[in-house]
Design a protein around this motif. Structure first.
Motif, mmCIF file in Angstrom:
data_model
loop_
_atom_site.group_PDB
_atom_site.id
_atom_site.type_symbol
_atom_site.label_atom_id
_atom_site.label_comp_id
_atom_site.label_asym_id
_atom_site.label_seq_id
_atom_site.Cartn_x
_atom_site.Cartn_y
_atom_site.Cartn_z
ATOM 1 N N SER A 88 14.816 0.540 3.843
ATOM 2 C CA SER A 88 13.739 1.218 2.933
ATOM 3 C C SER A 88 14.462 1.852 1.596
ATOM 4 O O SER A 88 14.028 1.846 0.547
ATOM 5 C CB SER A 88 12.662 1.808 3.548
ATOM 6 N N THR A 89 15.352 2.716 2.274
ATOM 7 C CA THR A 89 16.094 3.424 0.956
ATOM 8 C C THR A 89 16.910 2.653 0.010
ATOM 9 O O THR A 89 16.661 2.881 -1.110
ATOM 10 C CB THR A 89 17.247 4.639 1.718
ATOM 11 N N ALA A 90 17.360 1.552 0.521
ATOM 12 C CA ALA A 90 18.289 0.593 -0.281
ATOM 13 C C ALA A 90 17.254 -0.122 -1.186
ATOM 14 O O ALA A 90 17.682 -0.548 -2.224
ATOM 15 C CB ALA A 90 19.163 -0.072 0.584
ATOM 16 N N TRP A 91 16.177 -0.685 -0.700
ATOM 17 C CA TRP A 91 15.280 -1.738 -1.249
ATOM 18 C C TRP A 91 14.121 -1.113 -1.869
ATOM 19 O O TRP A 91 13.411 -2.030 -2.698
ATOM 20 C CB TRP A 91 15.482 -2.881 -0.638
ATOM 21 N N LEU A 92 13.390 -0.133 -1.478
ATOM 22 C CA LEU A 92 12.094 -0.018 -1.553
ATOM 23 C C LEU A 92 11.866 1.385 -2.231
ATOM 24 O O LEU A 92 10.706 1.522 -2.764
ATOM 25 C CB LEU A 92 11.223 0.026 -0.247
ATOM 26 N N CYS A 93 12.693 2.002 -2.594
ATOM 27 C CA CYS A 93 12.585 3.208 -3.451
ATOM 28 C C CYS A 93 12.683 2.818 -4.889
ATOM 29 O O CYS A 93 13.559 2.192 -5.227
ATOM 30 C CB CYS A 93 13.625 4.325 -3.208
ATOM 31 N N SER A 94 11.812 3.616 -5.701
ATOM 32 C CA SER A 94 11.649 3.063 -7.171
ATOM 33 C C SER A 94 12.930 3.453 -7.876
ATOM 34 O O SER A 94 13.380 2.699 -8.707
ATOM 35 C CB SER A 94 10.676 3.838 -8.009
ATOM 36 N N ASP A 95 14.047 4.277 -7.552
ATOM 37 C CA ASP A 95 15.051 4.385 -7.986
ATOM 38 C C ASP A 95 16.297 3.865 -7.221
ATOM 39 O O ASP A 95 17.502 3.978 -7.596
ATOM 40 C CB ASP A 95 15.528 6.057 -8.134
ATOM 41 N N SER A 96 16.058 2.712 -6.382
ATOM 42 C CA SER A 96 17.041 2.109 -5.802
ATOM 43 C C SER A 96 17.647 1.031 -6.821
ATOM 44 O O SER A 96 16.876 0.648 -7.768
ATOM 45 C CB SER A 96 16.550 1.392 -4.305
ATOM 46 N N PRO A 97 18.869 0.717 -6.585
ATOM 47 C CA PRO A 97 19.593 -0.360 -7.813
ATOM 48 C C PRO A 97 18.595 -1.481 -7.665
ATOM 49 O O PRO A 97 18.513 -2.325 -8.835
ATOM 50 C CB PRO A 97 20.982 -0.567 -7.039
ATOM 51 N N ALA B 284 0.750 -1.148 -0.120
ATOM 52 C CA ALA B 284 0.021 -0.015 -0.070
ATOM 53 C C ALA B 284 0.934 1.216 0.002
ATOM 54 O O ALA B 284 0.691 2.280 -0.768
ATOM 55 C CB ALA B 284 -1.006 0.203 1.425
ATOM 56 N N ALA B 285 1.983 1.249 0.910
ATOM 57 C CA ALA B 285 2.790 2.498 0.799
ATOM 58 C C ALA B 285 3.699 2.723 -0.510
ATOM 59 O O ALA B 285 3.642 3.743 -0.824
ATOM 60 C CB ALA B 285 3.875 1.973 1.953
ATOM 61 N N ARG B 286 3.930 1.729 -1.177
ATOM 62 C CA ARG B 286 4.450 1.862 -2.518
ATOM 63 C C ARG B 286 3.291 2.249 -3.345
ATOM 64 O O ARG B 286 3.879 3.330 -4.412
ATOM 65 C CB ARG B 286 5.136 0.524 -3.064
ATOM 66 N N SER B 287 2.189 1.868 -3.590
ATOM 67 C CA SER B 287 1.234 2.309 -4.416
ATOM 68 C C SER B 287 0.985 3.824 -4.039
ATOM 69 O O SER B 287 0.740 4.720 -5.117
ATOM 70 C CB SER B 287 -0.005 1.594 -4.167
ATOM 71 N N LEU B 288 1.032 4.402 -2.754
ATOM 72 C CA LEU B 288 0.981 5.576 -2.390
ATOM 73 C C LEU B 288 2.060 6.565 -2.546
ATOM 74 O O LEU B 288 2.022 7.717 -2.521
ATOM 75 C CB LEU B 288 0.401 5.928 -1.132
ATOM 76 N N GLY B 289 3.111 5.856 -2.934
ATOM 77 C CA GLY B 289 4.608 6.694 -3.336
ATOM 78 C C GLY B 289 5.073 7.310 -1.923
ATOM 79 O O GLY B 289 5.914 8.173 -1.899
ATOM 80 N N VAL B 290 4.998 6.296 -0.659
ATOM 81 C CA VAL B 290 5.502 6.935 0.601
ATOM 82 C C VAL B 290 7.009 7.031 0.503
ATOM 83 O O VAL B 290 7.461 7.668 0.892
ATOM 84 C CB VAL B 290 4.880 6.014 1.573
#
Length: 350
Positions: free
Chosen positions: A93-102, A36-42
């Motif tokens: 979360s920064t490393a694995w869940l942001c859309s621009d993470s490697p 849900a958080a990813r869908s919302l862009g959290v």
């Protein structure tokens, strides 16, 4: 992400004084909360810096009070942290869940969530009868967004592993031909061709369009039944055998060996659940093997089992080598016998 339990709570769960299944329930809830958080862009919104609930709600187009409930789950399960009234991503979360993470693991999580929730229905009956549900690729084909994520995952893994795999599989001197069985994306074959100028490769897979691009040619074919080109200097089976049950996997190894010229090289790379892996890798390996059986009729075959198939095909095998970039994957190379023959038994289709 597992809840960060203090030692006394861990001990209580291990002693059975607290309900261990509660942790699995929390994981299930957290998985949905992350989706849900990813869908919302959290996570992407917080990548720019800490935000209050109201600021984050404005960015996500969400109700602040409802979002606060979601953030509560994400906070207690370690995906965000709250300091001075503002939320921020945790390093994980920064490393694995942001859309621009490697590695955008959120897409992987969403894919697996759908597989488990939809394809594992009826698991008890399948185990009781010994008959897997199967149909994974037909199911995937009907869900384009999941199919895209699945194939992106396969390509991403190949891009990450190809350089190391090529370095661990020295080709016979003067090699000019390579056969890639089941490597639809062609990334491994392409990596070998770049590392060995003058090498050309043929990729055979049931799910490809026939075409040629530079040194690579793609051919459509069922690996267990189609005619395979012979006289190859090198044949590779990378992340393929686990999609088959033992009998068909053994037959495929024999067919692969039979494509080689005398002294040719057969390279096999697989996900192998071995005791030397970490606890998380072992647990995932067991779950992955169950999923392979239930959804495809496959399995994670042991290193020794695969070695046995290679030797039955007349190949002289080298040692298994765990990949440093993915300890749950290992590679073995084998040399073809002086005369390679196709197995007499017929193999059923995939």
């Amino acid at each position: 992400m597992p809840v960060d339990l203090p030692p006394d709570e861990v001990a209580a769960f291990r002693r059975g004084e607290a309900p261990a299944p509660m942790l699995d329930l929390l994981g299930l809830m957290a998985c949905h909360a992350v989706g849900a958080a990813r869908s919302l862009g959290v996570f992407d919104a917080l990548a720019a810096g800490p935000l209050t609930t109201e600021e984050l709600a404005a960015s996500a187009g969400a109700d602040p009070a409802a979002l606060e409930h979601l953030l509560g789950v994400l906070s207690t399960t370690g995906y965000v942290r709250r300091d001075d009234g503002r939320y921020a991503n945790t390093p994980a979360s920064t490393a694995w869940l942001c859309s621009d993470s490697p590695t955008d693991y959120g897409r992987i999580l969403g894919l697996w969530q759908a597989i488990v929730e939809e394809r594992w229905a009826g698991l008890a009956g399948a185990v009781r009868s010994g008959t897997p549900a199967g149909g994974f690729y037909d199911w995937l084909a009907g869900r384009p967004h999941l199919s895209e994520a699945f194939h992106d995952l396969q390509r991403g893994l190949a891009e990450w592993l190809a350089e190391e795999v090529v370095s661990l599989a020295p080709l016979p001197e003067g090699s000019t031909s390579l056969l890639d069985l089941g490597g639809a994306h062609g990334l491994y074959a392409g990596a070998f061709c770049r590392a060995h100028p003058g090498l050309t490769a043929t990729v055979v897979d049931a799910a490809v369009a026939e075409r040629s691009e530079g040194p690579l040619t793609w051919r459509v074919g069922d690996l267990l039944t189609c005619d395979l080109p012979g006289g190859q200097d090198v044949t590779v089976l990378f992340n393929v055998l686990h999609g088959f049950g033992a009998a068909d996997a053994a037959a495929l190894v024999a067919r692969a060996a039979a494509t080689l010229r005398p002294g040719g090289l057969l390279a096999v790379m697989e996900s192998v659940a071995e005791p030397g892996s970490g606890a998380a890798d072992r647990a995932f390996g067991a779950a992955f093997s169950l999923n392979l059986w239930h959804t495809q009729g496959g399995a994670l075959h042991s290193a020794e089992t695969i070695r046995g198939w290679l030797e039955e095909a007349g190949c002289a095998t080298g040692p298994w080598r765990a990949l440093t970039r993915s300890p749950s994957h290992a590679l073995v190379t084998a040399t073809a016998p002086s005369r390679a023959t196709l197995p007499e038994r017929s193999a059923a289709g995939r």
